[in-house]
Design a protein around this motif. Structure first.
Motif, PDB file in Angstrom:
ATOM      1  N   SER A 144     -24.211  31.919  -6.063  1.00 20.12           N
ATOM      2  CA  SER A 144     -24.992  30.726  -6.376  1.00 20.12           C
ATOM      3  C   SER A 144     -24.407  29.920  -7.539  1.00 20.12           C
ATOM      4  CB  SER A 144     -26.427  31.118  -6.723  1.00 20.12           C
ATOM      5  OG  SER A 144     -27.077  31.683  -5.613  1.00 20.12           O
ATOM      6  N   ILE A 145     -24.387  28.603  -7.368  1.00 18.81           N
ATOM      7  CA  ILE A 145     -24.075  27.663  -8.441  1.00 18.81           C
ATOM      8  C   ILE A 145     -25.376  26.937  -8.769  1.00 18.81           C
ATOM      9  CG2 ILE A 145     -22.719  25.665  -9.156  1.00 18.81           C
ATOM     10  CD1 ILE A 145     -20.620  26.492  -7.081  1.00 18.81           C
ATOM     11  N   ARG A 223     -24.066  23.250 -15.484  1.00 20.06           N
ATOM     12  CA  ARG A 223     -23.982  23.976 -14.222  1.00 20.06           C
ATOM     13  C   ARG A 223     -23.633  25.417 -14.558  1.00 20.06           C
ATOM     14  NH1 ARG A 223     -25.424  19.364 -13.411  1.00 20.06           N
ATOM     15  NH2 ARG A 223     -24.631  17.896 -11.831  1.00 20.06           N
ATOM     16  N   PHE A 224     -24.112  26.365 -13.735  1.00 25.98           N
ATOM     17  CA  PHE A 224     -23.831  27.782 -13.989  1.00 25.98           C
ATOM     18  C   PHE A 224     -23.472  28.501 -12.693  1.00 25.98           C
ATOM     19  CE2 PHE A 224     -26.905  26.634 -17.354  1.00 25.98           C
ATOM     20  CZ  PHE A 224     -26.135  26.928 -18.469  1.00 25.98           C
ATOM     21  N   TYR A 225     -22.513  29.417 -12.809  1.00 21.55           N
ATOM     22  CA  TYR A 225     -22.116  30.287 -11.698  1.00 21.55           C
ATOM     23  C   TYR A 225     -22.719  31.665 -11.924  1.00 21.55           C
ATOM     24  CZ  TYR A 225     -19.037  33.543  -9.152  1.00 21.55           C
ATOM     25  OH  TYR A 225     -18.546  34.552  -8.366  1.00 21.55           O
ATOM     26  N   TYR A 226     -23.406  32.181 -10.925  1.00 23.89           N
ATOM     27  CA  TYR A 226     -23.960  33.534 -11.012  1.00 23.89           C
ATOM     28  C   TYR A 226     -22.896  34.527 -10.564  1.00 23.89           C
ATOM     29  CZ  TYR A 226     -26.496  37.731  -9.631  1.00 23.89           C
ATOM     30  OH  TYR A 226     -26.890  39.038  -9.472  1.00 23.89           O
ATOM     31  N   ASN A 227     -22.393  35.314 -11.525  1.00 19.36           N
ATOM     32  CA  ASN A 227     -21.382  36.324 -11.220  1.00 19.36           C
ATOM     33  C   ASN A 227     -22.084  37.578 -10.720  1.00 19.36           C
ATOM     34  OD1 ASN A 227     -19.447  38.413 -11.345  1.00 19.36           O
ATOM     35  ND2 ASN A 227     -18.254  37.273 -12.859  1.00 19.36           N
ATOM     36  N   PRO A 228     -21.963  37.894  -9.431  1.00 22.67           N
ATOM     37  CA  PRO A 228     -22.705  39.037  -8.868  1.00 22.67           C
ATOM     38  C   PRO A 228     -22.192  40.390  -9.351  1.00 22.67           C
ATOM     39  CG  PRO A 228     -21.216  38.115  -7.229  1.00 22.67           C
ATOM     40  CD  PRO A 228     -21.149  37.207  -8.418  1.00 22.67           C
ATOM     41  N   GLU A 234     -22.302  32.157 -15.819  1.00 20.37           N
ATOM     42  CA  GLU A 234     -21.142  31.605 -16.511  1.00 20.37           C
ATOM     43  C   GLU A 234     -21.191  30.076 -16.456  1.00 20.37           C
ATOM     44  OE1 GLU A 234     -17.491  33.220 -15.043  1.00 20.37           O
ATOM     45  OE2 GLU A 234     -18.265  35.280 -14.972  1.00 20.37           O
ATOM     46  N   PRO A 235     -20.819  29.394 -17.540  1.00 18.70           N
ATOM     47  CA  PRO A 235     -20.884  27.926 -17.555  1.00 18.70           C
ATOM     48  C   PRO A 235     -19.807  27.288 -16.687  1.00 18.70           C
ATOM     49  CG  PRO A 235     -19.825  28.716 -19.546  1.00 18.70           C
ATOM     50  CD  PRO A 235     -20.308  29.939 -18.818  1.00 18.70           C
ATOM     51  N   ILE A 236     -20.157  26.177 -16.059  1.00 18.96           N
ATOM     52  CA  ILE A 236     -19.212  25.326 -15.348  1.00 18.96           C
ATOM     53  C   ILE A 236     -19.312  23.938 -15.975  1.00 18.96           C
ATOM     54  CG2 ILE A 236     -18.537  24.299 -13.141  1.00 18.96           C
ATOM     55  CD1 ILE A 236     -19.917  26.609 -11.723  1.00 18.96           C
TER      56      ILE A 236
END
Length: 317
Positions: A144-145, A223-228, A234-236
């Motif tokens: 997810s982003i 924006r954020f990336y969910y690191n599974p 993590e920030p984008i």
């Protein structure tokens, strides 16, 4: 050079939307066309984009572009084309390049000549939108982003809407996990360290401070990336828009005590800078010393690849 071509009907639809679009109108429809670059042609759909009047100038409109049929242009599937002044020319590029060198997920951003139906529109910058395609290009696991509803601007309401940008590509379980992590942080149920990759988040904040890209820290921009694998966000970086803003995180290292519970910070940023997150703030000031040191600045100015990229961009402009 990038060329966008479209038939009369689709071109007319694009310009009609330019006339009626405004800063709160998000119901724009796509027109169909083609994009040509170095004798390679891509089928695309495009529409006007932007939340400021500057995006809707007839002689210099901003475009949202999506490459169709599962293909990509320069590794991008979705991107914007806009006048370089909208992102303050080279400052946005340098911000993204510095973040990328700190291993922070960063979209593609550069400059080009743009021709629309045979008419030159001058220099534009292309700016990649965070998508599943971007994650694949960077070798990251599909996940997810996240973003907030952009109507929140610079502050959070009591129950802000969290959106999954790439919801059609991600399992619902993953979406629910990602949004609940961010929701718990907003609701005060989790600390910065329990929610985010703290090293990357601190680098993101400090480099944004160094570059005065405070706009990129607003709720409407983050924006954020969910690191599974780590179960952390993590920030984008997106829409840094360097310049003077209504708040400044810190000018002097001696301002540490004043940063806690600072009444002038937007409500979103006050979630990070408070008594509960002293480990985050401590690391923030530690990194401030490094990123403002001669050692770091010399490292940047002696980076031949980066300096060459910046010089080439300047020549284009």
């Amino acid at each position: 050079e990038i060329s966008i071509n479209s038939n009369f009907k689709n071109t007319n639809e694009f310009y009609n939307q330019l006339k009626i679009s405004n800063e709160i109108d998000n119901n724009k429809t796509y027109s169909k066309g083609s994009l040509l670059n170095n004798s390679e042609t891509f089928k695309i759909k495009f529409r006007p984009k932007g939340d400021r009047k500057i995006h809707y100038k007839k002689d210099k409109p901003s475009f949202a572009v999506e490459i169709l049929n599962g293909k990509s242009f320069l590794g991008m599937q979705k991107f914007s084309l806009q006048s370089p002044e909208i992102r303050n020319y080279l400052q946005e590029l340098l911000w993204l390049e510095l973040l990328n060198k700190s291993n922070i997920i960063s979209p593609t951003y550069y400059f080009t000549d743009l021709v629309f139906n045979g008419e030159s529109l001058g220099i534009y910058n292309y700016e990649e939108k965070p998508t599943t395609f971007m994650l694949e290009r960077l070798g990251l696991k599909n996940s997810s982003i996240l973003k907030f509803d952009e109507t929140y601007g610079i502050s959070l309401e009591s129950n802000p809407e969290i959106k999954v940008i790439n919801y059609s590509d991600v399992p619902l379980l993953n979406q629910n996990k990602a949004t609940s992590i961010l929701r718990n942080f907003i609701d005060g149920k989790a600390t910065v360290k329990e929610t985010f990759n703290i090293e990357k988040l601190v680098d993101f904040f400090v480099i944004s401070n160094l570059m005065k890209t405070y706009h990129g820290l607003y709720v409407k921009s983050v924006r954020f990336y969910y690191n599974p694998f780590t179960n952390l966000l993590e920030p984008i970086p997106f829409d840094g828009h360097s310049g003077s803003e209504a708040f400044i995180l810190v000018n002097e290292l001696s301002e540490y005590p004043n940063l806690l519970n600072n009444e002038y910070l937007p409500s979103w940023l006050s979630l990070f800078f408070n008594e509960k997150n002293k480990d985050f703030i401590s690391l923030y000031f530690e990194k401030l010393k490094y990123f403002s040191s001669e050692e770091y600045l010399n490292q940047i100015f002696n980076d031949e690849e980066l300096m060459s990229k910046m010089e080439n961009a300047k020549k284009i402009i």
